[in-house]
Design a protein around this motif. Structure first.
Motif, mmCIF file in Angstrom:
data_model
loop_
_atom_site.group_PDB
_atom_site.id
_atom_site.type_symbol
_atom_site.label_atom_id
_atom_site.label_comp_id
_atom_site.label_asym_id
_atom_site.label_seq_id
_atom_site.Cartn_x
_atom_site.Cartn_y
_atom_site.Cartn_z
ATOM 1 N N GLN A 129 0.676 -1.242 -0.244
ATOM 2 C CA GLN A 129 0.083 0.009 -0.089
ATOM 3 C C GLN A 129 0.891 1.171 -0.199
ATOM 4 N N PHE A 130 2.080 1.220 0.733
ATOM 5 C CA PHE A 130 2.994 2.401 0.791
ATOM 6 C C PHE A 130 3.461 2.707 -0.477
ATOM 7 N N GLN A 131 3.862 1.738 -1.509
ATOM 8 C CA GLN A 131 4.236 1.953 -2.693
ATOM 9 C C GLN A 131 3.209 2.226 -3.598
ATOM 10 N N PHE A 132 2.251 1.997 -3.675
ATOM 11 C CA PHE A 132 1.175 2.499 -4.461
ATOM 12 C C PHE A 132 0.610 3.911 -4.008
ATOM 13 N N PHE A 172 6.922 9.337 -12.911
ATOM 14 C CA PHE A 172 7.302 8.137 -12.513
ATOM 15 C C PHE A 172 8.824 7.775 -12.827
ATOM 16 N N ILE A 173 9.797 8.786 -12.894
ATOM 17 C CA ILE A 173 11.316 8.395 -12.860
ATOM 18 C C ILE A 173 11.917 8.966 -11.494
ATOM 19 N N SER A 174 12.632 7.944 -10.843
ATOM 20 C CA SER A 174 13.113 8.445 -9.754
ATOM 21 C C SER A 174 14.692 9.463 -10.176
ATOM 22 N N PHE A 175 15.080 9.985 -8.912
ATOM 23 C CA PHE A 175 16.511 10.720 -9.128
ATOM 24 C C PHE A 175 17.468 9.839 -9.998
ATOM 25 N N ASN A 176 17.611 8.799 -9.733
ATOM 26 C CA ASN A 176 18.464 7.702 -10.316
ATOM 27 C C ASN A 176 18.393 7.033 -11.563
ATOM 28 N N GLY A 177 17.246 7.338 -12.271
ATOM 29 C CA GLY A 177 16.670 7.129 -13.733
ATOM 30 C C GLY A 177 15.820 5.760 -13.435
ATOM 31 N N MET A 178 15.628 5.274 -12.199
ATOM 32 C CA MET A 178 14.697 3.959 -12.169
ATOM 33 C C MET A 178 13.209 4.381 -12.443
ATOM 34 N N ALA A 179 12.400 3.519 -12.935
ATOM 35 C CA ALA A 179 10.876 3.861 -13.244
ATOM 36 C C ALA A 179 10.038 3.252 -12.361
ATOM 37 N N CYS A 180 8.847 3.882 -12.407
ATOM 38 C CA CYS A 180 7.848 3.145 -11.574
ATOM 39 C C CYS A 180 7.331 1.838 -12.149
ATOM 40 N N ALA A 181 7.238 0.843 -11.540
ATOM 41 C CA ALA A 181 7.230 -0.468 -12.091
ATOM 42 C C ALA A 181 5.736 -0.883 -12.654
ATOM 43 N N GLY A 182 4.741 -0.097 -12.060
ATOM 44 C CA GLY A 182 3.323 -0.734 -12.350
ATOM 45 C C GLY A 182 2.880 -0.532 -13.657
ATOM 46 N N SER A 183 2.275 -1.218 -14.106
ATOM 47 C CA SER A 183 1.572 -1.032 -15.573
ATOM 48 C C SER A 183 0.469 0.105 -15.479
ATOM 49 N N VAL A 184 0.192 0.611 -16.510
ATOM 50 C CA VAL A 184 -0.546 1.533 -16.826
ATOM 51 C C VAL A 184 -2.353 1.238 -16.302
ATOM 52 N N LYS A 185 -2.383 0.058 -16.695
ATOM 53 C CA LYS A 185 -4.001 -0.202 -16.200
ATOM 54 C C LYS A 185 -3.884 -0.286 -14.710
ATOM 55 N N LYS A 186 -2.889 -0.873 -13.955
ATOM 56 C CA LYS A 186 -2.937 -0.892 -12.724
ATOM 57 C C LYS A 186 -2.755 0.326 -11.921
ATOM 58 N N ILE A 187 -2.024 1.145 -12.662
ATOM 59 C CA ILE A 187 -1.761 2.586 -11.753
ATOM 60 C C ILE A 187 -3.121 3.445 -11.933
ATOM 61 N N HIS A 188 -4.096 3.224 -13.059
ATOM 62 C CA HIS A 188 -5.011 3.772 -13.441
ATOM 63 C C HIS A 188 -6.324 3.099 -12.452
ATOM 64 N N GLU A 189 -6.203 1.928 -12.375
ATOM 65 C CA GLU A 189 -7.002 1.281 -11.366
ATOM 66 C C GLU A 189 -7.049 1.953 -9.910
ATOM 67 N N PHE A 190 -5.856 1.951 -9.620
ATOM 68 C CA PHE A 190 -5.502 2.311 -8.189
ATOM 69 C C PHE A 190 -5.885 3.699 -7.968
ATOM 70 N N LEU A 191 -5.611 4.733 -9.014
ATOM 71 C CA LEU A 191 -6.106 6.202 -8.897
ATOM 72 C C LEU A 191 -7.374 6.352 -8.824
ATOM 73 N N GLU A 192 -8.075 5.475 -9.737
ATOM 74 C CA GLU A 192 -9.662 5.592 -9.907
ATOM 75 C C GLU A 192 -10.250 5.044 -8.363
ATOM 76 N N PHE A 193 -9.651 4.093 -7.866
ATOM 77 C CA PHE A 193 -9.972 3.593 -6.500
ATOM 78 C C PHE A 193 -9.823 4.546 -5.230
ATOM 79 N N CYS A 194 -8.772 5.317 -5.577
ATOM 80 C CA CYS A 194 -8.766 6.621 -4.504
ATOM 81 C C CYS A 194 -9.756 7.473 -4.581
#
Length: 313
Positions: A129-132, A172-194
């Motif tokens: 939950q913290f990560q999302f 979605f990009i961190s300071f060291n160039g790493m990217a958020c790993a969630g799929s577009v669908k899952k990120i949308h789903e979580f945002l809509e849920f919130c």
């Protein structure tokens, strides 16, 4: 901790049951970032993340506990809107409070309990939950720091708009160039849920009493910590050069001031006695001591000048 680090930085260095730091490569402060090895692959999603590395180790834990993350989010949301009797979509200020109150679940557990009772690891459910929810926090924080017109008022914003904002602004990009790993669908789903706080028959459920002791005290701790952060960031923004181009008529300081006032409106009336304080130091000290009182800890007499300079720097 709340004055020096804030909630996100204060818990991001903690470890999950899986043995990973909650903040992963974004762990703050950097001195506590242990760079736990992770499996990494190249991101396949279009947009700003394309071609960047993603952390599969963290993603695996998050997806295994996705339903639990939804249940925790819904429980925090229900506690936040319950006093207001709302069923309409959440505005961005409420999303910010939702994200910070979720992070406060971990911070409160670690700070409220006697040290001998503090667990060594954060559960994987809370870690997921913290990560999302941290993504929601980072979107709101970016809008606040850049005085974006989307957050000038507490208006609902569609999940797609929030996603596109994050993609366009490199959130979605961190300071060291790493990217958020969630799929577009899952990120949308979580945002809509919130955003959707209307009753849902199929919403996953969980009792917050199973996650946090002194439930009402946790919520007041969350509000007090959010209000303190708004107070600090308002001061920081007011000290910066305001000649930079803003995307709206509102300034960063004004936005933090407005959100801080909104948070205070949700707090007990006894928490509003500090309006006449004459200095940032006295206001910050009173707020931190209010938080310490909620945690059952001893009050402090002073905030060192070095701590104030570091926090506002």
């Amino acid at each position: 901790m709340e004055f020096h680090y804030g909630l996100w930085h204060g818990v991001s260095a903690l470890y999950s049951e899986s043995g990973r730091q909650l903040g992963e490569e974004n762990t703050r402060p950097f001195a506590l970032n242990h760079h736990v090895p992770a499996e990494k692959i190249t991101c396949k999603y279009e947009g700003s993340r394309s071609g960047c590395l993603i952390n599969v180790s963290a993603l695996r834990t998050a997806m295994q506990n996705f339903e639990a993350a939804l249940a925790i989010t819904k429980a925090v949301q229900a506690r936040h809107v319950g006093d207001q009797g709302r069923a309409d979509p959440l505005g961005i200020w409420d999303l910010y409070i939702l994200s910070r109150a979720s992070i406060a679940l971990i911070a409160y557990q670690m700070r409220f309990r006697p040290q001998a009772q503090v667990p060594n690891r954060v559960s994987d459910d809370l870690t997921s939950q913290f990560q999302f929810i941290s993504g929601v926090f980072m979107i709101c924080r970016h809008m606040m720091e850049n005085a974006d017109c989307l957050i000038a008022q507490n208006q609902p914003v569609p999940a797609k708009v929030l996603y596109d904002y994050a993609d366009d602004n490199g959130i979605f990009i961190s300071f060291n160039g790493m990217a958020c790993a969630g799929s577009v669908k899952k990120i949308h789903e979580f945002l809509e849920f919130c955003i959707d706080c209307s009753p849902q028959d199929k919403s996953p459920t969980i009792a917050l009493d199973d996650l946090v002791c002194e439930l009402d005290n946790w919520y007041q701790y969350a509000l007090a910590s959010i209000e303190l952060d708004c107070f600090i960031e308002q001061e920081r923004a007011a000290r910066l050069d305001q000649k930079e181009t803003q995307t709206s008529d509102a300034s960063t300081a004004q936005i933090y001031c407005s959100i801080g006032a909104y948070v205070r409106s949700l707090m007990p009336s006894s928490a509003l006695t500090d309006e006449g304080l004459s200095s940032f130091k006295s206001g910050a000290l009173l707020r931190q001591n209010r938080i310490l009182g909620l945690l059952g800890r001893d009050m402090i007499r002073n905030l060192p000048a070095s701590h104030i300079a570091a926090r506002l720097g």
